[in-house]
Design a protein around this motif. Structure first.
Motif, PDB file in Angstrom:
ATOM      1  N   ASN A  14      -2.824  -1.759  14.009  1.00 26.63           N
ATOM      2  CA  ASN A  14      -3.208  -2.279  12.693  1.00 26.63           C
ATOM      3  C   ASN A  14      -1.989  -2.596  11.849  1.00 26.63           C
ATOM      4  O   ASN A  14      -0.926  -2.010  12.030  1.00 26.63           O
ATOM      5  N   HIS A  15      -2.144  -3.521  10.901  1.00 24.25           N
ATOM      6  CA  HIS A  15      -1.070  -3.825   9.948  1.00 24.25           C
ATOM      7  C   HIS A  15      -0.821  -2.629   9.038  1.00 24.25           C
ATOM      8  O   HIS A  15       0.313  -2.335   8.679  1.00 24.25           O
ATOM      9  N   ILE A  16      -1.906  -1.979   8.608  1.00 26.14           N
ATOM     10  CA  ILE A  16      -1.820  -0.786   7.765  1.00 26.14           C
ATOM     11  C   ILE A  16      -2.479   0.353   8.527  1.00 26.14           C
ATOM     12  O   ILE A  16      -3.692   0.365   8.732  1.00 26.14           O
ATOM     13  N   VAL A  17      -1.656   1.287   9.008  1.00 22.89           N
ATOM     14  CA  VAL A  17      -2.147   2.406   9.803  1.00 22.89           C
ATOM     15  C   VAL A  17      -2.419   3.591   8.887  1.00 22.89           C
ATOM     16  O   VAL A  17      -1.550   4.021   8.128  1.00 22.89           O
ATOM     17  N   VAL A  18      -3.661   4.094   8.944  1.00 17.58           N
ATOM     18  CA  VAL A  18      -4.055   5.278   8.188  1.00 17.58           C
ATOM     19  C   VAL A  18      -4.444   6.329   9.223  1.00 17.58           C
ATOM     20  O   VAL A  18      -5.553   6.303   9.768  1.00 17.58           O
ATOM     21  N   LEU A  25       1.478  -5.833   0.852  1.00 20.93           N
ATOM     22  CA  LEU A  25       0.503  -6.744   1.434  1.00 20.93           C
ATOM     23  C   LEU A  25       1.152  -8.109   1.581  1.00 20.93           C
ATOM     24  O   LEU A  25       1.479  -8.764   0.610  1.00 20.93           O
ATOM     25  N   ARG A  26       1.353  -8.529   2.828  1.00 21.42           N
ATOM     26  CA  ARG A  26       1.983  -9.810   3.124  1.00 21.42           C
ATOM     27  C   ARG A  26       1.024 -10.643   3.944  1.00 21.42           C
ATOM     28  O   ARG A  26       0.199 -10.130   4.666  1.00 21.42           O
ATOM     29  N   MET A  74       0.849  -1.166   0.000  1.00 25.41           N
ATOM     30  CA  MET A  74       0.000   0.000   0.000  1.00 25.41           C
ATOM     31  C   MET A  74       0.894   1.227   0.000  1.00 25.41           C
ATOM     32  O   MET A  74       1.825   1.301   0.770  1.00 25.41           O
ATOM     33  N   VAL A  75       0.629   2.150  -0.874  1.00 27.77           N
ATOM     34  CA  VAL A  75       1.373   3.402  -0.912  1.00 27.77           C
ATOM     35  C   VAL A  75       0.474   4.473  -0.324  1.00 27.77           C
ATOM     36  O   VAL A  75      -0.648   4.670  -0.779  1.00 27.77           O
ATOM     37  N   LEU A  92       4.808 -12.755  -6.700  1.00 27.66           N
ATOM     38  CA  LEU A  92       3.969 -11.609  -7.007  1.00 27.66           C
ATOM     39  C   LEU A  92       3.307 -11.085  -5.738  1.00 27.66           C
ATOM     40  O   LEU A  92       2.798 -11.840  -4.934  1.00 27.66           O
ATOM     41  N   ARG A  93       3.310  -9.783  -5.595  1.00 22.66           N
ATOM     42  CA  ARG A  93       2.733  -9.147  -4.414  1.00 22.66           C
ATOM     43  C   ARG A  93       1.700  -8.112  -4.849  1.00 22.66           C
ATOM     44  O   ARG A  93       1.816  -7.519  -5.905  1.00 22.66           O
ATOM     45  N   ARG A  94       0.730  -7.858  -4.011  1.00 19.91           N
ATOM     46  CA  ARG A  94      -0.269  -6.830  -4.263  1.00 19.91           C
ATOM     47  C   ARG A  94       0.107  -5.560  -3.497  1.00 19.91           C
ATOM     48  O   ARG A  94       0.649  -5.617  -2.408  1.00 19.91           O
TER      49      ARG A  94
END
Length: 111
Positions: A28-32, A15-16, A1-2, A102-104
């Motif tokens: 959180n794994h992805i903090v916004v 994303l892992r 995520m950028v 491949l990664r998302r």
């Protein structure tokens, strides 16, 4: 995520694993870090070769391509809105030396 939130530096989150919690809380794994995003806003879940997004009863809701969702598959190019923060599912990226290959990635822009 950028992440590109209101002029902040560009941050990359690959994303892992099979799931990622998304939200404002540091756990959180992805903090916004944005006031329109709930502490635990959503869950991104990998199911075989696809990704599903589940809203976690967030205050400001989750939308995919302008449609309010509680659970939906996320596809290439989808625009996901967490409150007023928009993410774009940008697709695959090949990474050398990776066992999975491949990664998302996501691109996120605050509006």
């Amino acid at each position: 995520m950028v992440l590109n939130l209101e002029g902040s530096d560009l941050l990359t989150h690959e994303l892992r694993g099979d799931f990622a919690f998304i939200g404002r809380a540091p756990s959180n794994h992805i903090v916004v870090d944005h006031p329109a995003v709930s502490e635990q806003h959503a869950l991104l879940l990998r199911v075989q070769d696809s990704y599903w997004l589940m809203d976690l009863n967030s205050t400001n809701g989750t939308q995919i391509n302008g449609v309010v969702v509680t659970e939906a598959e996320v596809k290439e190019g989808d625009k996901v809105r967490f409150g007023s923060v928009v993410a774009v599912f940008v697709g695959l990226c090949c990474k050398r030396g990776s066992k999975r290959g491949l990664r998302r990635f996501w691109t996120v822009i605050a509006i």
